[in-house]
Design a protein around this motif. Sequence first.
Motif, PDB file in Angstrom:
ATOM      1  N   ARG A   1       0.867  -1.194  -0.034  1.00 28.64           N
ATOM      2  CA  ARG A   1      -0.078  -0.003  -0.095  1.00 28.64           C
ATOM      3  C   ARG A   1       1.023   1.216  -0.025  1.00 28.64           C
ATOM      4  O   ARG A   1       0.639   2.272  -0.709  1.00 28.64           O
ATOM      5  CB  ARG A   1      -0.881  -0.069   1.371  1.00 28.64           C
ATOM      6  CG  ARG A   1      -0.295  -0.019   2.519  1.00 28.64           C
ATOM      7  CD  ARG A   1      -1.197   0.570   3.652  1.00 28.64           C
ATOM      8  NE  ARG A   1      -0.070   0.530   4.879  1.00 28.64           N
ATOM      9  CZ  ARG A   1       0.564   1.506   5.188  1.00 28.64           C
ATOM     10  NH1 ARG A   1       0.921   2.432   4.491  1.00 28.64           N
ATOM     11  NH2 ARG A   1       1.659   1.485   6.365  1.00 28.64           N
ATOM     12  N   SER A   2       1.978   1.265   0.864  1.00 25.16           N
ATOM     13  CA  SER A   2       2.699   2.556   0.827  1.00 25.16           C
ATOM     14  C   SER A   2       3.744   2.703  -0.327  1.00 25.16           C
ATOM     15  O   SER A   2       3.998   3.583  -0.798  1.00 25.16           O
ATOM     16  CB  SER A   2       3.831   2.463   2.259  1.00 25.16           C
ATOM     17  OG  SER A   2       4.790   1.325   1.863  1.00 25.16           O
TER      18      SER A   2
ATOM     19  N   ARG B   1       2.276   1.757  -3.050  1.00 27.04           N
ATOM     20  CA  ARG B   1       1.080   2.122  -4.217  1.00 27.04           C
ATOM     21  C   ARG B   1       1.452   0.945  -5.237  1.00 27.04           C
ATOM     22  O   ARG B   1       1.108   1.011  -6.378  1.00 27.04           O
ATOM     23  CB  ARG B   1       1.465   3.415  -4.760  1.00 27.04           C
ATOM     24  CG  ARG B   1       1.298   4.484  -3.961  1.00 27.04           C
ATOM     25  CD  ARG B   1      -0.344   4.451  -3.364  1.00 27.04           C
ATOM     26  NE  ARG B   1      -0.074   5.703  -2.297  1.00 27.04           N
ATOM     27  CZ  ARG B   1      -0.707   5.439  -1.114  1.00 27.04           C
ATOM     28  NH1 ARG B   1      -0.968   4.601  -0.681  1.00 27.04           N
ATOM     29  NH2 ARG B   1      -0.952   6.582  -0.285  1.00 27.04           N
TER      30      ARG B   1
ATOM     31  N   VAL C   1      -5.715   6.772  -4.939  1.00 27.27           N
ATOM     32  CA  VAL C   1      -5.262   7.660  -3.889  1.00 27.27           C
ATOM     33  C   VAL C   1      -5.250   8.990  -4.370  1.00 27.27           C
ATOM     34  O   VAL C   1      -5.647  10.071  -3.696  1.00 27.27           O
ATOM     35  CB  VAL C   1      -3.750   7.307  -3.498  1.00 27.27           C
ATOM     36  CG1 VAL C   1      -3.017   8.434  -2.751  1.00 27.27           C
ATOM     37  CG2 VAL C   1      -3.617   6.043  -2.754  1.00 27.27           C
ATOM     38  N   ARG C   2      -4.970   9.245  -5.590  1.00 28.18           N
ATOM     39  CA  ARG C   2      -5.171  10.625  -6.293  1.00 28.18           C
ATOM     40  C   ARG C   2      -6.485  11.007  -6.338  1.00 28.18           C
ATOM     41  O   ARG C   2      -6.660  12.287  -6.116  1.00 28.18           O
ATOM     42  CB  ARG C   2      -4.554  10.450  -7.739  1.00 28.18           C
ATOM     43  CG  ARG C   2      -4.489  11.839  -8.610  1.00 28.18           C
ATOM     44  CD  ARG C   2      -4.241  11.624 -10.074  1.00 28.18           C
ATOM     45  NE  ARG C   2      -5.208  11.022 -10.591  1.00 28.18           N
ATOM     46  CZ  ARG C   2      -4.975   9.790 -11.499  1.00 28.18           C
ATOM     47  NH1 ARG C   2      -3.784   9.349 -11.448  1.00 28.18           N
ATOM     48  NH2 ARG C   2      -6.200   9.033 -11.879  1.00 28.18           N
TER      49      ARG C   2
ATOM     50  N   PRO D   1      -8.263  12.597  -1.992  1.00 21.64           N
ATOM     51  CA  PRO D   1      -6.851  13.401  -1.095  1.00 21.64           C
ATOM     52  C   PRO D   1      -7.447  13.349   0.169  1.00 21.64           C
ATOM     53  O   PRO D   1      -6.591  13.459   1.090  1.00 21.64           O
ATOM     54  CB  PRO D   1      -7.340  14.672  -1.813  1.00 21.64           C
ATOM     55  CG  PRO D   1      -8.668  14.707  -2.387  1.00 21.64           C
ATOM     56  CD  PRO D   1      -9.087  13.485  -3.053  1.00 21.64           C
ATOM     57  N   GLU D   2      -8.550  12.862   0.738  1.00 24.08           N
ATOM     58  CA  GLU D   2      -8.786  12.707   2.180  1.00 24.08           C
ATOM     59  C   GLU D   2      -8.216  11.602   2.786  1.00 24.08           C
ATOM     60  O   GLU D   2      -8.415  11.468   3.787  1.00 24.08           O
ATOM     61  CB  GLU D   2     -10.406  12.804   2.424  1.00 24.08           C
ATOM     62  CG  GLU D   2     -10.956  11.488   2.127  1.00 24.08           C
ATOM     63  CD  GLU D   2     -11.441  10.987   0.600  1.00 24.08           C
ATOM     64  OE1 GLU D   2     -11.909  10.115   0.247  1.00 24.08           O
ATOM     65  OE2 GLU D   2     -10.971  11.895  -0.407  1.00 24.08           O
TER      66      GLU D   2
ATOM     67  N   PRO E   1      -5.690   9.449   4.444  1.00 22.27           N
ATOM     68  CA  PRO E   1      -4.564   9.483   5.165  1.00 22.27           C
ATOM     69  C   PRO E   1      -3.077   8.736   4.539  1.00 22.27           C
ATOM     70  O   PRO E   1      -3.433   7.956   3.821  1.00 22.27           O
ATOM     71  CB  PRO E   1      -4.956   8.929   6.607  1.00 22.27           C
ATOM     72  CG  PRO E   1      -6.336   8.646   6.611  1.00 22.27           C
ATOM     73  CD  PRO E   1      -6.652   8.759   5.327  1.00 22.27           C
ATOM     74  N   ALA E   2      -2.264   9.240   4.751  1.00 20.66           N
ATOM     75  CA  ALA E   2      -0.832   8.981   4.212  1.00 20.66           C
ATOM     76  C   ALA E   2      -0.406   7.236   4.634  1.00 20.66           C
ATOM     77  O   ALA E   2      -0.207   6.709   3.481  1.00 20.66           O
ATOM     78  CB  ALA E   2       0.396   9.600   4.167  1.00 20.66           C
ATOM     79  N   HIS E   3      -0.988   7.029   5.611  1.00 21.49           N
ATOM     80  CA  HIS E   3      -0.828   5.575   6.170  1.00 21.49           C
ATOM     81  C   HIS E   3      -1.966   4.565   5.635  1.00 21.49           C
ATOM     82  O   HIS E   3      -1.821   3.438   6.025  1.00 21.49           O
ATOM     83  CB  HIS E   3      -0.579   5.532   7.594  1.00 21.49           C
ATOM     84  CG  HIS E   3      -1.823   6.234   8.254  1.00 21.49           C
ATOM     85  ND1 HIS E   3      -2.179   7.331   8.638  1.00 21.49           N
ATOM     86  CD2 HIS E   3      -2.856   5.339   9.070  1.00 21.49           C
ATOM     87  CE1 HIS E   3      -3.188   7.187   9.359  1.00 21.49           C
ATOM     88  NE2 HIS E   3      -3.486   5.977   9.431  1.00 21.49           N
TER      89      HIS E   3
ATOM     90  N   ASN F   1      -4.546   2.273   3.948  1.00 14.93           N
ATOM     91  CA  ASN F   1      -4.566   1.072   2.816  1.00 14.93           C
ATOM     92  C   ASN F   1      -5.643   1.677   1.876  1.00 14.93           C
ATOM     93  O   ASN F   1      -6.831   1.555   2.074  1.00 14.93           O
ATOM     94  CB  ASN F   1      -4.622  -0.121   3.190  1.00 14.93           C
ATOM     95  CG  ASN F   1      -4.560  -1.263   2.325  1.00 14.93           C
ATOM     96  OD1 ASN F   1      -5.325  -1.348   1.306  1.00 14.93           O
ATOM     97  ND2 ASN F   1      -3.733  -2.168   2.712  1.00 14.93           N
TER      98      ASN F   1
ATOM     99  N   HIS G   1      -9.708   1.033   2.374  1.00 18.13           N
ATOM    100  CA  HIS G   1     -10.385   2.356   2.261  1.00 18.13           C
ATOM    101  C   HIS G   1     -11.643   2.382   1.306  1.00 18.13           C
ATOM    102  O   HIS G   1     -12.908   2.810   1.786  1.00 18.13           O
ATOM    103  CB  HIS G   1      -9.508   3.596   2.015  1.00 18.13           C
ATOM    104  CG  HIS G   1     -10.297   4.931   2.124  1.00 18.13           C
ATOM    105  ND1 HIS G   1     -10.809   5.659   1.128  1.00 18.13           N
ATOM    106  CD2 HIS G   1     -10.342   5.712   2.938  1.00 18.13           C
ATOM    107  CE1 HIS G   1     -11.246   6.573   1.119  1.00 18.13           C
ATOM    108  NE2 HIS G   1     -11.279   6.922   2.787  1.00 18.13           N
TER     109      HIS G   1
END
Length: 164
Positions: A123-124, A126, A139-140, A143-144, A146-148, A150, A154
């Motif tokens: 996930r990190s 991508r 992910v793009r 934008p809501e 969170p960086a961590h 999955n 989500h």
Amino acid sequence: MAEPDASRLEESLRQCRLELAALRLEQETWSERLAPLEHAAGQLRELATALDEHLTAVERATPGLRGWVKRRLLPGTPAPAEVDDLARIRSSPLFDGAWYLEQYPDVVRSGMSPALHYLRHGRSQRKHPGPSFDAVSYVRDHPELPAHANPLLHYQAGVPGVAQ
């Protein structure tokens, strides 16, 4: 005038038949060349599926002291906190463990099951969990997120009727 047109049409038809025969021969040649590659791709898929099943079986969480020791000795063993997320990932029709292994050979070297690797690292990085889910685009477009977080989990949490 009709006769010259007919002879030109006959010549054109003859040329088309010759070209079609050449194309058929070329297609047969390529089919013969592709057959071993398709066979090898099938074997790769079978191996990736078997490896996914084996790594998944090996990583089964063990409770208590035995589980603690197993997690210390085998980094491919999930922590108790990861078990529910792993189950959600594996149950997703968008996750394909064999495909994940085929696309990302570094996962094989990690010794982790594809699902655990995706949960911890993919996930990190991508990486896509399967051919039908583009993690980078997701992910793009969110934008809501969170960086961590999955992306696949989500997505599943936001889709009605998908197991949480």
